[in-house]
Design a protein around this motif. Structure first.
Motif, short mmCIF file in Angstrom:
data_model
loop_
_atom_site.label_atom_id
_atom_site.label_comp_id
_atom_site.label_asym_id
_atom_site.label_seq_id
_atom_site.Cartn_x
_atom_site.Cartn_y
_atom_site.Cartn_z
N LEU A 7 0.86 -1.17 0.00
CA LEU A 7 0.00 0.00 0.00
C LEU A 7 0.90 1.23 0.00
N VAL A 10 -3.19 6.27 0.49
CA VAL A 10 -4.65 6.21 0.55
C VAL A 10 -5.16 7.64 0.53
N ARG A 12 -8.96 9.97 0.36
CA ARG A 12 -10.42 9.93 0.43
C ARG A 12 -10.99 10.48 -0.88
N PHE A 17 -12.44 5.36 -0.63
CA PHE A 17 -11.01 5.62 -0.59
C PHE A 17 -10.40 5.20 -1.91
N ALA A 19 -7.02 3.64 -2.99
CA ALA A 19 -5.79 3.01 -2.49
C ALA A 19 -4.83 2.86 -3.66
N GLU A 32 -4.35 1.85 -8.92
CA GLU A 32 -5.31 2.47 -8.02
C GLU A 32 -6.56 1.62 -7.94
N VAL A 38 -10.03 0.23 4.00
CA VAL A 38 -8.62 -0.12 3.84
C VAL A 38 -8.17 -0.74 5.15
#
Length: 84
Positions: A7, A10, A12, A17, A19, A32, A38
């Protein structure tokens, strides 16, 4: 997710979200994914109390020996639809 993915970030996006994932093997790789949650896991310490307790009692002191294993295993099977 696979074991070689990480990861990276992250962000919003509304009520979701975004990621961003990267790869250990290809540093330039980015992917993505839009997700609702998450969950990050950064590894754990093994609970090896029992292993450490019986290790001195073993014949080989807990060593793993795989001598000759690789030449007996035909790894071409899965690529051709056969079991190993």
């Amino acid at each position: 997710m696979t074991i070689n993915m990480r990861l990276v970030s992250v962000a919003r996006n509304g009520n979701q979200f975004v990621a961003t994932l990267g790869s250990d093997f290809a540093p330039e790789y980015r992917e993505e994914r839009r997700v609702d949650q998450v969950v990050a896991e950064h590894g754990t310490l093994p609970i090896d109390d029992l292993y450490r307790e019986v290790e001195p009692l073993s014949r080989n002191r807990g060593a793993s020996i795989m001598t000759g294993w690789s030449w007996r295993c035909d790894l071409s099977g899965p690529r051709q639809g056969r079991p190993v």
